[in-house]
Design a protein around this motif. Structure first.
Motif, PDB file in Angstrom:
ATOM      1  N   VAL A   1       8.086   8.686  -4.107  1.00 18.76           N
ATOM      2  CA  VAL A   1       7.882   7.592  -5.099  1.00 18.76           C
ATOM      3  C   VAL A   1       5.979   7.733  -4.482  1.00 18.76           C
ATOM      4  O   VAL A   1       5.168   6.964  -5.013  1.00 18.76           O
ATOM      5  N   LYS A   2       5.494   7.516  -3.218  1.00 18.75           N
ATOM      6  CA  LYS A   2       4.131   6.720  -2.916  1.00 18.75           C
ATOM      7  C   LYS A   2       3.183   7.709  -3.463  1.00 18.75           C
ATOM      8  O   LYS A   2       2.032   7.024  -3.987  1.00 18.75           O
ATOM      9  N   TYR A   3       3.701   9.218  -3.829  1.00 20.32           N
ATOM     10  CA  TYR A   3       2.468  10.084  -5.334  1.00 20.32           C
ATOM     11  C   TYR A   3       2.637   9.728  -6.595  1.00 20.32           C
ATOM     12  O   TYR A   3       2.131   9.391  -7.334  1.00 20.32           O
ATOM     13  N   TYR A   4       3.932   9.068  -6.526  1.00 23.97           N
ATOM     14  CA  TYR A   4       3.774   8.879  -8.502  1.00 23.97           C
ATOM     15  C   TYR A   4       3.897   7.791  -8.888  1.00 23.97           C
ATOM     16  O   TYR A   4       2.994   7.094  -9.869  1.00 23.97           O
ATOM     17  N   ILE A   5       4.381   5.887  -7.923  1.00 22.72           N
ATOM     18  CA  ILE A   5       3.863   5.037  -8.058  1.00 22.72           C
ATOM     19  C   ILE A   5       2.456   4.337  -8.370  1.00 22.72           C
ATOM     20  O   ILE A   5       2.440   4.214  -9.674  1.00 22.72           O
ATOM     21  N   PRO A   6       1.504   5.281  -7.831  1.00 25.35           N
ATOM     22  CA  PRO A   6       0.186   4.649  -8.377  1.00 25.35           C
ATOM     23  C   PRO A   6      -0.099   5.650  -9.440  1.00 25.35           C
ATOM     24  O   PRO A   6      -1.068   4.827 -10.958  1.00 25.35           O
ATOM     25  N   SER A   7       0.205   6.454  -9.929  1.00 26.49           N
ATOM     26  CA  SER A   7      -0.023   6.129 -11.386  1.00 26.49           C
ATOM     27  C   SER A   7       0.707   6.075 -12.534  1.00 26.49           C
ATOM     28  O   SER A   7       0.246   5.803 -13.762  1.00 26.49           O
ATOM     29  N   ILE A   8       1.424   5.151 -12.177  1.00 22.20           N
ATOM     30  CA  ILE A   8       2.048   4.060 -13.433  1.00 22.20           C
ATOM     31  C   ILE A   8       1.509   2.592 -12.747  1.00 22.20           C
ATOM     32  O   ILE A   8       1.689   1.444 -14.039  1.00 22.20           O
ATOM     33  N   ALA A   9       1.715   2.288 -11.728  1.00 26.67           N
ATOM     34  CA  ALA A   9       1.588   0.823 -10.847  1.00 26.67           C
ATOM     35  C   ALA A   9       0.427  -0.049 -11.585  1.00 26.67           C
ATOM     36  O   ALA A   9      -0.861   1.029 -11.643  1.00 26.67           O
ATOM     37  N   THR A  10       0.043  -1.062 -11.504  1.00 23.84           N
ATOM     38  CA  THR A  10      -0.785  -2.183 -11.126  1.00 23.84           C
ATOM     39  C   THR A  10      -1.922  -1.400  -9.927  1.00 23.84           C
ATOM     40  O   THR A  10      -1.220  -2.066  -8.661  1.00 23.84           O
TER      41      THR A  10
ATOM     42  N   THR B   1       0.751  -0.586  -0.091  1.00 19.64           N
ATOM     43  CA  THR B   1       0.161   0.077  -0.055  1.00 19.64           C
ATOM     44  C   THR B   1       0.348   1.526   0.186  1.00 19.64           C
ATOM     45  O   THR B   1       0.384   2.447  -0.051  1.00 19.64           O
ATOM     46  N   LEU B   2       2.024   1.702   0.651  1.00 19.88           N
ATOM     47  CA  LEU B   2       3.017   2.250   0.336  1.00 19.88           C
ATOM     48  C   LEU B   2       4.292   1.481   0.324  1.00 19.88           C
ATOM     49  O   LEU B   2       5.062   0.859   0.159  1.00 19.88           O
ATOM     50  N   PRO B   3       5.132   2.667  -0.562  1.00 26.50           N
ATOM     51  CA  PRO B   3       6.819   2.454  -0.593  1.00 26.50           C
ATOM     52  C   PRO B   3       7.390   1.991   0.552  1.00 26.50           C
ATOM     53  O   PRO B   3       7.462   2.479   1.576  1.00 26.50           O
ATOM     54  N   SER B   4       8.121   0.534   0.713  1.00 32.07           N
ATOM     55  CA  SER B   4       8.414  -0.153   1.680  1.00 32.07           C
ATOM     56  C   SER B   4       9.632  -0.985   1.279  1.00 32.07           C
ATOM     57  O   SER B   4       9.475  -1.860   0.636  1.00 32.07           O
ATOM     58  N   PHE B   5      10.495  -0.089   1.562  1.00 33.99           N
ATOM     59  CA  PHE B   5      12.173  -0.088   0.048  1.00 33.99           C
ATOM     60  C   PHE B   5      13.584  -0.488   1.578  1.00 33.99           C
ATOM     61  O   PHE B   5      13.085  -0.144   2.785  1.00 33.99           O
TER      62      PHE B   5
ATOM     63  N   LYS C   1      13.134  19.093  -2.279  1.00 28.66           N
ATOM     64  CA  LYS C   1      14.372  19.978  -2.725  1.00 28.66           C
ATOM     65  C   LYS C   1      15.055  19.505  -3.586  1.00 28.66           C
ATOM     66  O   LYS C   1      14.759  20.214  -4.830  1.00 28.66           O
ATOM     67  N   ALA C   2      15.141  18.053  -3.382  1.00 29.77           N
ATOM     68  CA  ALA C   2      16.093  17.612  -4.648  1.00 29.77           C
ATOM     69  C   ALA C   2      15.381  18.148  -6.254  1.00 29.77           C
ATOM     70  O   ALA C   2      15.863  17.711  -6.974  1.00 29.77           O
ATOM     71  N   TYR C   3      14.269  17.546  -5.790  1.00 30.62           N
ATOM     72  CA  TYR C   3      13.145  17.780  -7.185  1.00 30.62           C
ATOM     73  C   TYR C   3      12.713  18.868  -7.291  1.00 30.62           C
ATOM     74  O   TYR C   3      11.665  18.862  -8.566  1.00 30.62           O
ATOM     75  N   GLN C   4      13.260  19.406  -6.698  1.00 35.22           N
ATOM     76  CA  GLN C   4      12.708  21.418  -6.934  1.00 35.22           C
ATOM     77  C   GLN C   4      11.389  21.954  -6.771  1.00 35.22           C
ATOM     78  O   GLN C   4      10.950  21.922  -7.810  1.00 35.22           O
ATOM     79  N   LEU C   5      10.863  20.966  -6.202  1.00 41.87           N
ATOM     80  CA  LEU C   5       9.102  21.456  -5.654  1.00 41.87           C
ATOM     81  C   LEU C   5       8.553  22.678  -5.451  1.00 41.87           C
ATOM     82  O   LEU C   5       9.678  23.939  -4.883  1.00 41.87           O
ATOM     83  N   THR C   6       7.615  22.882  -5.841  1.00 42.45           N
ATOM     84  CA  THR C   6       7.155  24.283  -5.302  1.00 42.45           C
ATOM     85  C   THR C   6       5.885  24.301  -4.303  1.00 42.45           C
ATOM     86  O   THR C   6       6.009  22.520  -3.765  1.00 42.45           O
ATOM     87  N   GLU C   7       6.219  24.435  -2.770  1.00 43.07           N
ATOM     88  CA  GLU C   7       5.178  25.045  -2.150  1.00 43.07           C
ATOM     89  C   GLU C   7       3.782  24.463  -2.748  1.00 43.07           C
ATOM     90  O   GLU C   7       3.154  23.858  -1.828  1.00 43.07           O
ATOM     91  N   GLU C   8       3.316  24.476  -3.780  1.00 44.35           N
ATOM     92  CA  GLU C   8       1.863  24.229  -4.039  1.00 44.35           C
ATOM     93  C   GLU C   8       2.153  22.761  -4.063  1.00 44.35           C
ATOM     94  O   GLU C   8       1.218  21.895  -4.008  1.00 44.35           O
ATOM     95  N   GLU C   9       3.032  22.221  -4.985  1.00 42.38           N
ATOM     96  CA  GLU C   9       3.455  20.991  -5.559  1.00 42.38           C
ATOM     97  C   GLU C   9       3.910  20.163  -4.092  1.00 42.38           C
ATOM     98  O   GLU C   9       2.869  18.801  -4.543  1.00 42.38           O
ATOM     99  N   ILE C  10       4.578  20.377  -3.172  1.00 43.38           N
ATOM    100  CA  ILE C  10       4.608  19.294  -1.785  1.00 43.38           C
ATOM    101  C   ILE C  10       3.144  19.712  -1.216  1.00 43.38           C
ATOM    102  O   ILE C  10       2.988  17.984  -0.487  1.00 43.38           O
ATOM    103  N   ASP C  11       2.592  20.630  -1.272  1.00 44.76           N
ATOM    104  CA  ASP C  11       0.843  20.396  -0.881  1.00 44.76           C
ATOM    105  C   ASP C  11       0.461  19.474  -2.204  1.00 44.76           C
ATOM    106  O   ASP C  11      -0.385  18.410  -1.096  1.00 44.76           O
ATOM    107  N   ILE C  12       0.199  19.421  -2.851  1.00 49.94           N
ATOM    108  CA  ILE C  12      -0.151  17.957  -3.663  1.00 49.94           C
ATOM    109  C   ILE C  12      -0.043  16.657  -3.416  1.00 49.94           C
ATOM    110  O   ILE C  12      -0.161  15.775  -3.253  1.00 49.94           O
ATOM    111  N   VAL C  13       1.775  16.717  -3.390  1.00 54.91           N
ATOM    112  CA  VAL C  13       2.439  15.316  -2.810  1.00 54.91           C
ATOM    113  C   VAL C  13       1.613  14.854  -1.780  1.00 54.91           C
ATOM    114  O   VAL C  13       1.167  13.584  -1.052  1.00 54.91           O
TER     115      VAL C  13
END
Length: 203
Positions: free
Chosen positions: A120-129, A84-88, A191-203
């Motif tokens: 990754v928690k935000y990104y994976i659901p957009s491409i995974a089964t 259900t969540l990134p678990s590495f 910060k590494a992905y250079q997200l804005t405050e708005e983008e961080i709120d979405i994540v």
């Protein structure tokens, strides 16, 4: 190690052992079961079934050839194929995983931090089964699609240090509360992905 035993920054080994009568790999010769009398006595109970196998090695006792056998003997990042969540987490050499988990031959703590982040928690659901309530299939090909930020070694170092702290806490106690450390980690990853405050709120 089964996929269900792998959690975020930790793996709960359930005491299962593997009889690895491998067929040889790289410069390592095949296992000669005659040198392991107790194991041979155990396997002899199943000899008719062993002999009928189509995927046996040089003897009925040996496993078939495995092109990636040596990878299990190395340090690796592992994860469950359903979560259900990134678990590495990291596993040292000598631990084997079954077909409910995947591995990357790496002990890179920067990579581990990225993979366990909210990104990754935000990104994976957009491409995974999607498995509904069971979560998502974290197939290796989906994880490999994850874009990594190109940052300096010093920036990576800060992420690695936090990951090391989390791993130490989890090694000391499986129930250790690492929430604050993970919040610090996520801040550095944003910060590494250079997200804005708005983008961080979405994540």
């Amino acid at each position: 190690m089964k996929g269900r035993n792998i959690q975020k920054y930790q793996a709960n080994w359930d005491g299962l052992w593997l009889i690895d009568t491998h067929n040889g790999y790289e410069d390592i010769p095949p296992v000669d079961v005659e040198e392991y009398k107790a194991i041979k006595r155990h396997l002899d109970k199943f000899y008719p079934e062993l002999e009928k196998r189509l995927d046996k090695g040089i003897t009925p006792y040996n496993l078939r050839n495995c092109a990636y056998h040596a990878e299990f003997e190395k340090d690796k990042i592992v994860w469950s194929d359903m979560s259900t969540l990134p678990s590495f987490t990291l596993l040292s050499g000598g631990y084997y995983i079954d077909n409910t988990a995947y591995l990357i031959h790496s002990d890179n703590k920067y990579l581990l931090g990225i993979l366990n982040s909210n990104i990754v928690k935000y990104y994976i659901p957009s491409i995974a089964t999607n498995l509904g309530k069971k979560g998502f299939r974290y197939f290796k090909q989906f994880v490999e699609e994850m874009p990594l930020p190109q940052i300096s070694e010093s920036e990576q170092f800060h992420i690695e240090k936090i990951v090391e702290k989390i791993l130490r806490e989890k090694a000391f106690s499986l129930s250790a509360d690492t929430y604050d450390l993970e919040c610090q980690l996520n801040h550095l990853v944003y910060k590494a992905y250079q997200l804005t405050e708005e983008e961080i709120d979405i994540v």
